[in-house]
Design a protein around this motif. Sequence first.
Motif, PDB file in Angstrom:
ATOM      1  N   VAL A 162       0.851  -1.205   0.000  1.00  0.00           N
ATOM      2  CA  VAL A 162       0.000   0.000   0.000  1.00  0.00           C
ATOM      3  C   VAL A 162       0.888   1.257   0.000  1.00  0.00           C
ATOM      4  N   SER A 163       2.024   1.201   0.708  1.00  0.00           N
ATOM      5  CA  SER A 163       2.917   2.381   0.722  1.00  0.00           C
ATOM      6  C   SER A 163       3.381   2.709  -0.691  1.00  0.00           C
ATOM      7  N   GLN A 164       3.685   1.657  -1.458  1.00  0.00           N
ATOM      8  CA  GLN A 164       4.142   1.906  -2.837  1.00  0.00           C
ATOM      9  C   GLN A 164       3.007   2.491  -3.686  1.00  0.00           C
ATOM     10  N   LEU A 165       1.806   2.001  -3.460  1.00  0.00           N
ATOM     11  CA  LEU A 165       0.657   2.545  -4.207  1.00  0.00           C
ATOM     12  C   LEU A 165       0.435   4.013  -3.831  1.00  0.00           C
ATOM     13  N   VAL A 166       0.569   4.297  -2.535  1.00  0.00           N
ATOM     14  CA  VAL A 166       0.357   5.678  -2.061  1.00  0.00           C
ATOM     15  C   VAL A 166       1.445   6.598  -2.633  1.00  0.00           C
ATOM     16  N   ALA A 167       2.658   6.068  -2.743  1.00  0.00           N
ATOM     17  CA  ALA A 167       3.749   6.879  -3.311  1.00  0.00           C
ATOM     18  C   ALA A 167       3.427   7.251  -4.767  1.00  0.00           C
ATOM     19  N   GLU A 168       2.623   6.428  -5.432  1.00  0.00           N
ATOM     20  CA  GLU A 168       2.213   6.734  -6.822  1.00  0.00           C
ATOM     21  C   GLU A 168       0.897   7.509  -6.847  1.00  0.00           C
ATOM     22  N   HIS A 169       0.455   7.986  -5.666  1.00  0.00           N
ATOM     23  CA  HIS A 169      -0.754   8.827  -5.551  1.00  0.00           C
ATOM     24  C   HIS A 169      -2.043   8.065  -5.830  1.00  0.00           C
ATOM     25  N   ILE A 170      -2.106   6.809  -5.450  1.00  0.00           N
ATOM     26  CA  ILE A 170      -3.350   6.031  -5.605  1.00  0.00           C
ATOM     27  C   ILE A 170      -4.492   6.773  -4.904  1.00  0.00           C
ATOM     28  N   ASP A 171      -5.700   6.696  -5.465  1.00  0.00           N
ATOM     29  CA  ASP A 171      -6.841   7.405  -4.860  1.00  0.00           C
ATOM     30  C   ASP A 171      -7.646   6.529  -3.918  1.00  0.00           C
ATOM     31  N   CYS A 172      -7.701   5.232  -4.201  1.00  0.00           N
ATOM     32  CA  CYS A 172      -8.412   4.355  -3.269  1.00  0.00           C
ATOM     33  C   CYS A 172      -7.929   2.927  -3.448  1.00  0.00           C
ATOM     34  N   VAL A 173      -8.064   2.151  -2.372  1.00  0.00           N
ATOM     35  CA  VAL A 173      -7.763   0.723  -2.465  1.00  0.00           C
ATOM     36  C   VAL A 173      -9.055  -0.036  -2.179  1.00  0.00           C
ATOM     37  N   ALA A 174      -9.141  -1.232  -2.736  1.00  0.00           N
ATOM     38  CA  ALA A 174     -10.341  -2.049  -2.524  1.00  0.00           C
ATOM     39  C   ALA A 174      -9.928  -3.395  -1.947  1.00  0.00           C
ATOM     40  N   VAL A 175     -10.377  -3.659  -0.717  1.00  0.00           N
ATOM     41  CA  VAL A 175     -10.139  -4.978  -0.128  1.00  0.00           C
ATOM     42  C   VAL A 175     -11.247  -5.874  -0.672  1.00  0.00           C
ATOM     43  N   SER A 176     -10.884  -6.654  -1.700  1.00  0.00           N
ATOM     44  CA  SER A 176     -11.895  -7.373  -2.473  1.00  0.00           C
ATOM     45  C   SER A 176     -11.900  -8.844  -2.123  1.00  0.00           C
ATOM     46  N   THR A 177     -12.968  -9.280  -1.491  1.00  0.00           N
ATOM     47  CA  THR A 177     -13.113 -10.699  -1.169  1.00  0.00           C
ATOM     48  C   THR A 177     -14.558 -11.111  -1.446  1.00  0.00           C
ATOM     49  N   ALA A 178     -14.779 -12.431  -1.480  1.00  0.00           N
ATOM     50  CA  ALA A 178     -16.131 -12.925  -1.709  1.00  0.00           C
ATOM     51  C   ALA A 178     -16.981 -12.765  -0.453  1.00  0.00           C
ATOM     52  N   HIS A 179     -16.331 -12.798   0.728  1.00  0.00           N
ATOM     53  CA  HIS A 179     -17.068 -12.723   1.991  1.00  0.00           C
ATOM     54  C   HIS A 179     -16.398 -11.661   2.871  1.00  0.00           C
ATOM     55  N   GLY A 180     -16.969 -10.483   2.883  1.00  0.00           N
ATOM     56  CA  GLY A 180     -16.336  -9.361   3.591  1.00  0.00           C
ATOM     57  C   GLY A 180     -16.717  -9.259   5.058  1.00  0.00           C
ATOM     58  N   HIS A 181     -17.797  -9.932   5.444  1.00  0.00           N
ATOM     59  CA  HIS A 181     -18.237  -9.830   6.851  1.00  0.00           C
ATOM     60  C   HIS A 181     -17.514 -10.909   7.655  1.00  0.00           C
ATOM     61  N   THR A 182     -16.186 -10.784   7.676  1.00  0.00           N
ATOM     62  CA  THR A 182     -15.350 -11.790   8.348  1.00  0.00           C
ATOM     63  C   THR A 182     -14.260 -11.081   9.145  1.00  0.00           C
ATOM     64  N   ALA A 183     -13.760 -11.798  10.161  1.00  0.00           N
ATOM     65  CA  ALA A 183     -12.704 -11.220  11.000  1.00  0.00           C
ATOM     66  C   ALA A 183     -11.483 -10.880  10.152  1.00  0.00           C
ATOM     67  N   GLY A 184     -11.159 -11.763   9.192  1.00  0.00           N
ATOM     68  CA  GLY A 184      -9.959 -11.561   8.374  1.00  0.00           C
ATOM     69  C   GLY A 184     -10.038 -10.274   7.562  1.00  0.00           C
ATOM     70  N   VAL A 185     -11.181 -10.032   6.924  1.00  0.00           N
ATOM     71  CA  VAL A 185     -11.315  -8.814   6.105  1.00  0.00           C
ATOM     72  C   VAL A 185     -11.364  -7.590   7.024  1.00  0.00           C
ATOM     73  N   GLY A 186     -12.055  -7.726   8.159  1.00  0.00           N
ATOM     74  CA  GLY A 186     -12.093  -6.621   9.127  1.00  0.00           C
ATOM     75  C   GLY A 186     -10.685  -6.243   9.574  1.00  0.00           C
ATOM     76  N   ASP A 187      -9.868  -7.267   9.883  1.00  0.00           N
ATOM     77  CA  ASP A 187      -8.483  -7.003  10.327  1.00  0.00           C
ATOM     78  C   ASP A 187      -7.697  -6.276   9.244  1.00  0.00           C
ATOM     79  N   MET A 188      -7.908  -6.719   8.022  1.00  0.00           N
ATOM     80  CA  MET A 188      -7.178  -6.127   6.891  1.00  0.00           C
ATOM     81  C   MET A 188      -7.578  -4.648   6.713  1.00  0.00           C
ATOM     82  N   VAL A 189      -8.866  -4.372   6.799  1.00  0.00           N
ATOM     83  CA  VAL A 189      -9.322  -2.983   6.639  1.00  0.00           C
ATOM     84  C   VAL A 189      -8.755  -2.132   7.794  1.00  0.00           C
ATOM     85  N   ARG A 190      -8.793  -2.669   9.007  1.00  0.00           N
ATOM     86  CA  ARG A 190      -8.256  -1.905  10.161  1.00  0.00           C
ATOM     87  C   ARG A 190      -6.771  -1.637   9.987  1.00  0.00           C
TER      88      ARG A 190
END
Length: 509
Positions: A259-287
């Motif tokens: 993500v740091s490398q993406l931000v260095a290139e001025h990325i506007d948004c990132v998408a944590v893309s999974t089939a099941h987002g209501h999970t501890a794993g995706v929550g941890d990743m977003v946090r």
Amino acid sequence: QTADAFFAANRPVGLTFDDVSLATLYSEILPKDAETSTTLSEQVRLSIPIISSDMDTVTEARMAIAMALNGGLGLIHYNMPAREQVKEVARVKRHIHGLIQDPITVRPDLHIGDVLDLIEAKNYEFRTFPVVNEKGKLVGLLSGSSVRERYRAKPVAEAMTARADIHTVSVDALKNDPIAAADAFFTQHVGIHKMLVVDNDDHLRGLATISDIERITTEAGSRRKAARDADFRLIVGAALAPVRQADGSLDRDRIIDHVSQLVAEHIDCVAVSTAHGHTAGVGDMVRLVRDAFPHLTIIAGNVTSGAGVEYLADCGANAIKVGQGPGSICTTRIVAGVGIPQLTALHVAANGARAKGVKIIADGGITKSGDIVKALTLADAVILGGLLAGCREAPGEIMEINGKIYKQYRGMGSLAAMKDGSAARYGHNKDDKTRKLTAEGIEALKEVSGSLDDVLGNLVGGLQSGMGYLGAGNLPTLRQNARYIRVSPAGQKESTPHDVIEIKAGVSS
Ligand code: XMP
């Protein structure tokens, strides 16, 4: 009925786009005046509420550039090494419309004969070449009139116009409005048809031709406002995979480094893309991403419940993707027996979004412009996969079958895509030899549909038409005004062309 009354009356039936129609309302809005802008966060503002899906047969730099030029957003997929994805993002952020950023150049020590051979071998349709030295510095311009058979033996260095006599433009001068700057250049230098762009060290950074610029300026009136950041760069997003270590825990260092490398290139948004987002794993990743990058716009998903939206909002997401299994290449509902028809999913998600003040994005199952109108009565934007996969801007091989031209389109949960890297999205590990990957998507073909400009032109035209019928001058009013009616099977049949022999496919796709 209002959304709340309508869905309450139909509970617990799950409804999707074709189950429902929207009632017309008194209107003072002409479709052409309906305003389609939307926001996903403070920073990410779009002129059209359309996002191209982060799938490996839909969005790479070329698609993302075309999406942003049309006012939308492209999400670059993650089925490639992280460094490649960063490069794709950089390509979009550094894109200057109208400028050829890697023009074909020649060296001064070649002869005209070599240049003629090059033109023939590569089938070039142009005969003017910037001349650069081995360090990439501009040393001259070889014009078409010098590239003739009778000058074969002449060295390029002797035939070219010398650097001192070439008018150039600094790349900095193009930062704000490149087309206006190029237009001014050609107006000032009558008779010059090529504009060369250099940096402060005189390295060649691009070339623009008068014919391209004239075409763009005439088109400009018809094109929607491009989606740009505060520094006039095109807007782009990138999908992030929840990368895990051998013990199953998130690989925090790798994720933050990426993500740091993406931000260095001025990325506007990132998408944590999974089939099941209501999970501890995706929550941890977003946090994790939210804590490390407090101001970065985060999209996360996918969910199909109000609780799912609220959970990801609490973890720090700005916009939540809604949809499990509605996609044209999805088999989640068949394989896992799970998922809620898309319009009902959007309704419950919209209630969660309202409670938390976040945005929702309708992801999957959209097959025509009317579906976009229906989705936007509940969501802030839509994600399209199949509708864009046939565009020439989408990656993927073109193939001819029985005289028709097709492009590959595959689910990110198809076996082939998961083997190429997307297994984590579906909770699998592609390198796990002990378990079989279970596909939740198929590999398919889409008929080639021409340019993205044309496809989006039709879709946005349909959206504006729907807004006109509902008296909605903008998208918040569309959401407010929408009144739904359940459609019977006979009503459904009535909604599509019937009792005629169709000469040409009429329903826009
Ligand atoms: P459309 O209908 O626009 O859908 O082609 C694109 C969306 O479908 C999701 N997607 C998948 N869902 N299995 C699934 O269940 C898959 O293999 C798959 N691949 C993509 C994704 O949300 C995409 O934006």
